[in-house]
Design a protein around this motif. Structure first.
Motif, short mmCIF file in Angstrom:
data_model
loop_
_atom_site.label_atom_id
_atom_site.label_comp_id
_atom_site.label_asym_id
_atom_site.label_seq_id
_atom_site.Cartn_x
_atom_site.Cartn_y
_atom_site.Cartn_z
N MET A 357 -7.85 -4.09 -3.80
CA MET A 357 -7.18 -5.37 -3.60
C MET A 357 -7.10 -5.65 -2.12
SD MET A 357 -3.50 -6.84 -4.81
CE MET A 357 -2.53 -5.71 -3.92
N GLU A 360 -3.96 -10.72 2.70
CA GLU A 360 -3.97 -11.26 4.04
C GLU A 360 -2.56 -11.70 4.36
OE1 GLU A 360 -7.18 -14.04 6.15
OE2 GLU A 360 -5.56 -15.19 5.23
N SER A 366 7.92 -14.65 5.07
CA SER A 366 7.87 -15.67 4.02
C SER A 366 7.09 -15.25 2.78
CB SER A 366 7.30 -16.97 4.58
OG SER A 366 5.98 -16.76 5.00
N ASP A 367 6.13 -14.34 2.91
CA ASP A 367 5.35 -13.97 1.73
C ASP A 367 5.74 -12.60 1.17
OD1 ASP A 367 4.42 -12.50 3.84
OD2 ASP A 367 2.29 -12.78 3.41
N GLN A 370 6.09 -12.48 -2.75
CA GLN A 370 4.83 -12.55 -3.48
C GLN A 370 3.96 -11.33 -3.24
OE1 GLN A 370 4.66 -16.45 -2.25
NE2 GLN A 370 4.02 -17.31 -4.21
N ALA A 372 5.04 -8.33 -2.71
CA ALA A 372 5.61 -7.25 -3.51
C ALA A 372 5.12 -7.35 -4.96
CB ALA A 372 7.13 -7.28 -3.45
N THR A 373 5.11 -8.57 -5.50
CA THR A 373 4.65 -8.76 -6.88
C THR A 373 3.17 -8.38 -7.01
OG1 THR A 373 6.23 -10.52 -7.28
CG2 THR A 373 4.32 -10.46 -8.73
N ARG A 374 2.37 -8.80 -6.03
CA ARG A 374 0.94 -8.50 -6.11
C ARG A 374 0.69 -7.00 -6.02
NH1 ARG A 374 -1.76 -12.20 -1.78
NH2 ARG A 374 -3.64 -11.17 -2.48
N GLU A 376 2.83 -4.61 -6.75
CA GLU A 376 3.37 -3.99 -7.96
C GLU A 376 2.39 -4.16 -9.12
OE1 GLU A 376 7.48 -5.36 -8.11
OE2 GLU A 376 7.59 -4.62 -10.18
N ALA A 377 1.85 -5.38 -9.25
CA ALA A 377 0.90 -5.63 -10.34
C ALA A 377 -0.36 -4.78 -10.16
CB ALA A 377 0.53 -7.11 -10.37
N PHE A 378 -0.78 -4.59 -8.91
CA PHE A 378 -1.95 -3.76 -8.64
C PHE A 378 -1.68 -2.32 -9.09
CE2 PHE A 378 -4.47 -1.10 -5.65
CZ PHE A 378 -5.74 -1.51 -6.04
N GLU A 380 0.47 -1.38 -11.38
CA GLU A 380 0.54 -1.35 -12.85
C GLU A 380 -0.86 -1.32 -13.46
OE1 GLU A 380 4.67 -4.01 -13.21
OE2 GLU A 380 2.76 -4.89 -13.81
N ARG B 66 12.72 -10.94 -12.44
CA ARG B 66 12.72 -9.73 -13.29
C ARG B 66 13.72 -8.67 -12.86
NH1 ARG B 66 8.31 -9.86 -10.23
NH2 ARG B 66 7.73 -8.08 -8.93
N THR B 77 5.61 -6.63 -13.73
CA THR B 77 5.17 -7.90 -13.12
C THR B 77 4.57 -8.85 -14.15
OG1 THR B 77 2.94 -7.17 -12.66
CG2 THR B 77 4.59 -6.74 -10.95
N ILE B 79 1.85 -10.37 -13.98
CA ILE B 79 0.40 -10.19 -14.14
C ILE B 79 0.14 -9.34 -15.40
CG2 ILE B 79 -1.72 -9.35 -13.00
CD1 ILE B 79 -0.23 -11.22 -11.06
N THR B 80 0.78 -8.18 -15.43
CA THR B 80 0.61 -7.26 -16.55
C THR B 80 1.09 -7.91 -17.86
OG1 THR B 80 0.93 -5.42 -15.04
CG2 THR B 80 1.22 -4.94 -17.37
N PHE B 118 -7.16 -9.14 -10.44
CA PHE B 118 -6.41 -10.39 -10.51
C PHE B 118 -6.33 -11.02 -9.12
CE2 PHE B 118 -2.54 -9.19 -8.31
CZ PHE B 118 -2.57 -7.81 -8.37
N MET B 120 -3.90 -13.99 -6.91
CA MET B 120 -2.67 -14.78 -6.99
C MET B 120 -2.58 -15.56 -5.68
SD MET B 120 0.97 -12.99 -7.58
CE MET B 120 2.46 -13.65 -6.88
N LYS B 123 1.01 -17.61 0.13
CA LYS B 123 2.10 -18.41 0.67
C LYS B 123 2.11 -19.85 0.17
CE LYS B 123 2.94 -16.42 5.08
NZ LYS B 123 2.90 -16.61 6.50
#
Lengths: 382, 254
Positions: A357, A360, A366-367, A370, A372-374, A376-378, A380, B66, B77, B79-80, B118, B120, B123
């Protein structure tokens, strides 16, 4: 000799004040300081001239607004932050640098050095851009020219013997850094990646290489002892992540920390403060010591080179060595070289069948949600 | 025994209860409001009223809220969860999922039953539900009506991906007296283009593509997306619950 502190010194926080006082002391004791930006800087030449190199890479967004008075908005945050520290006199190391040493790496830095040269004494080494057969010869000449420049500038000859001595000491330091990084090869790893990175980064501000070796050895010894005693700092079953890409000092919290909080563990840093500049040593007994120093530095893989075969070769080697489950490339906003090369890295990881993954990001917060979610999803997904 | 999945998104909170063997027993949605924590409490009340106790049953929370669901056993997440839920809803183990959320849009590539890759948006709000909402607001309508209206328009485009700049483009189109349906068409095409370019960065190997999230029933958007991607985009009315259903399926395994 006495040195002035910047006018706004009183307004600085404690840590920064201490930095100013420490480096002021070094100068008052007759020491000289060279600000550097890159792993390509031949430190041994500076050491041999009795000049302490210190990294000036900006890692905070605090000084970016000051930099944007001169630099474009859509530019790498590291360059803007570093320049901003120089313009605003907020960085002790920039403020007290006798000389700033840059290299022709990326376009952004190259042009920034021009502007920086209007307020500081800047020396630019011309780094070859790729794998031409004369690249090493050209780079060796550059390093020789740099040596000559320092001799003239500071009025003291730099002996071969002094360079050899510096090379032996820096080889020792590289061995200590390697040892710490390689502790993460064990499964489960001996430390969090965050702690390793912080230690390596902090070691850059010691000024005394012997001291650096001692501290890094002490840390590696204690991590090894803890590991032998059964201590496991990473979460059980944590996915093993290799981090590659741009320098990450300014985004460590929202990337490396976030990976480790989401149940991963960074086992390998391929990037600047990590393994890539530590793998090769200088042959201190080579007949031409300057050529030997030049050779060591030209072995570093970086996206400023075209083609950048060394980085791909190293990644190919590191993935199995560190038993990597997934690769995260962290690129700084507007870093064209790394952003384009990420397509090549993705292809390499597909070939190696390792999930990859690329993110950038810049120095703002500010990001972080998001990201953290990306991340975390990676994890998972692994 | 049943299992509960809760998906607290930036604009809408969705709940799914499954029967332990994958069958969907109950679905519910409500606006998230300003506080995810309060939304989580409201969901608890609604679950109890429907006869499901979230303290008793395994519960997984997903979505940007969550981490603030106190009674969830685990946070996973979106995504999953969307990948899991979409597989169940469409009966496929190889598919590409496009989820248009309030503040992020995801493209998820599922192969052999697991997430392979995936993307996403980071910003920027281009290509998200928020983008549509802002544009719809400027036109004095809501997102579903804007999308529906776009079906009758054509021949206009906006070039800015940035929500702020696109809004000024829309305002200048209004100023020029452009017909509302044409502006709506331009807005929907712009979002479809943005998402299609995101989706095309992932390997396209002919797997079926489905649309999940709050705009799953917006046929004109689905059509526009399909045209931009050069393939049919499938969806169904439960697809807005894909995240919650996926979370409930994961809760069954706890």
């Amino acid at each position: 000799m006495s040195f002035e502190l910047p006018g706004q010194f009183a307004q600085f926080g404690e840590a920064r004040k201490n930095g100013f006082l420490r480096v002021k002391k070094i100068k008052e004791d007759g020491g000289k300081v060279a600000g550097t930006f890159c792993t390509f800087t031949p430190q041994e030449i500076l050491d041999a001239a009795g000049i302490s190199p210190v990294s000036l890479c900006g890692m905070s967004e605090e000084t970016i607004p000051a930099a944007e008075a001169h630099l474009p908005k859509n530019m790498c945050p590291l360059i803007k932050s570093s320049y901003g520290f120089a313009v605003s006199n907020k960085c002790p190391y920039t403020y007290f640098s006798d000389i700033i040493v840059g290299e022709t790496t990326c376009d952004g830095k190259k042009k920034m050095y021009e502007l920086l040269g209007r307020m500081k004494d800047v020396y630019l080494l011309h780094l070859p851009q790729g794998d031409r057969e004369h690249a090493l010869e050209q780079w060796t000449e550059e390093v020789r020219r740099f040596r000559g420049f320092l001799e003239d500038r500071f009025g003291e000859a730099i002996s071969d013997e002094a360079i050899r001595k510096a090379a032996r000491l820096r080889n020792q330091e590289r061995a200590c850094r390697r040892r710490l990084l390689e502790l993460q090869k064990s499964d489960p790893p001996a430390s969090t990646g965050y702690a390793i990175y912080k230690a390596l980064e902090g070691a850059g501000f010691y000024f005394d290489v012997n001291e650096v070796c001692k501290e890094l050895t002490r840390l590696a010894d204690s991590l090894e002892a803890d590991y032998a005693a059964g201590k496991r700092p990473a979460a059980p079953g944590a996915k093993r992540i290799l981090v590659t890409g741009c320098p990450i000092g300014g985004v460590l919290e929202k990337t490396v920390k976030a990976i480790e909080e989401a149940g991963g563990v960074v086992v390998c840093f391929e990037n600047c403060t990590g393994i890539k500049a530590m793998l090769d040593d200088v042959d201190a007994d080579a007949p031409d010591i300057v050529a030997a120093v030049a050779e060591k530095y030209l072995k570093i893989g970086c996206a400023v080179m075209t083609p950048d075969k060394r980085r791909m070769d190293l990644l190919r080697k590191l993935v199995p060595e560190y038993k990597v489950d997934g690769v995260v490339e962290i690129d700084l906003q507007a870093c064209t070289a790394y952003a384009v090369e990420s397509y090549t890295v993705r292809g390499l990881m597909e070939e190696l069948d390792v999930p990859y993954m690329a993110i950038e990001t810049d120095y703002s917060a500010s990001d972080s949600g998001q990201l953290a979610t990306r991340l975390e999803a990676f994890l998972e997904m692994l | 025994m049943y299992a509960i999945g809760i998906d607290i998104g930036s604009s809408c909170a969705k709940t799914a209860v499954t029967g332990g063997n994958g069958t969907v027993l109950w679905l519910d949605q409500m606006p998230t409001g300003w506080s995810s924590l309060e939304a989580a409490e409201e969901i608890r009340r609604r679950l109890l009223a429907a006869g499901y106790d979230p303290e008793e049953a395994p519960c997984v929370a997903t979505g940007y809220g969550r981490v603030v669901v106190p009674y969830a056993k685990k946070a996973v997440t979106e995504i999953t969860c969307h990948a899991k839920g979409a597989q169940k809803l469409f009966g496929l183990s190889d598919l590409d999922v496009i989820d248009i959320g309030g503040q992020d849009t995801k493209v998820i590539c599922v192969r052999g039953g697991s997430v392979r890759d995936f993307l996403m948006n980071d910003k920027c709000s281009a290509g998200t539900g928020r983008f549509l909402e802002v544009m719809a607001n400027t036109l004095g309508m809501d997102s579903p009506s804007l999308i529906e209206l776009s079906g009758r328009g054509g021949n206009t485009s906006i070039s800015s991906m940035c929500t702020v700049f696109a809004e000024s483009e829309v305002i200048s189109l209004i100023g020029k007296g452009e017909r509302k349906e044409n502006i709506a068409y331009a807005v929907v095409r712009s979002i479809a283009k943005k998402i299609a370019s995101q989706a095309s960065r992932l390997n396209a190997d002919g797997a079926r593509t489905v649309l999940t999230g709050g705009l799953c029933e917006a046929d004109e958007l689905r059509r526009a997306l399909g045209e931009e991607l050069g393939k049919d985009i499938e969806s169904c009315k439960e697809a807005r619950y894909a995240g919650a259903i996926g979370a409930a399926l994961l809760a069954e395994k706890l």
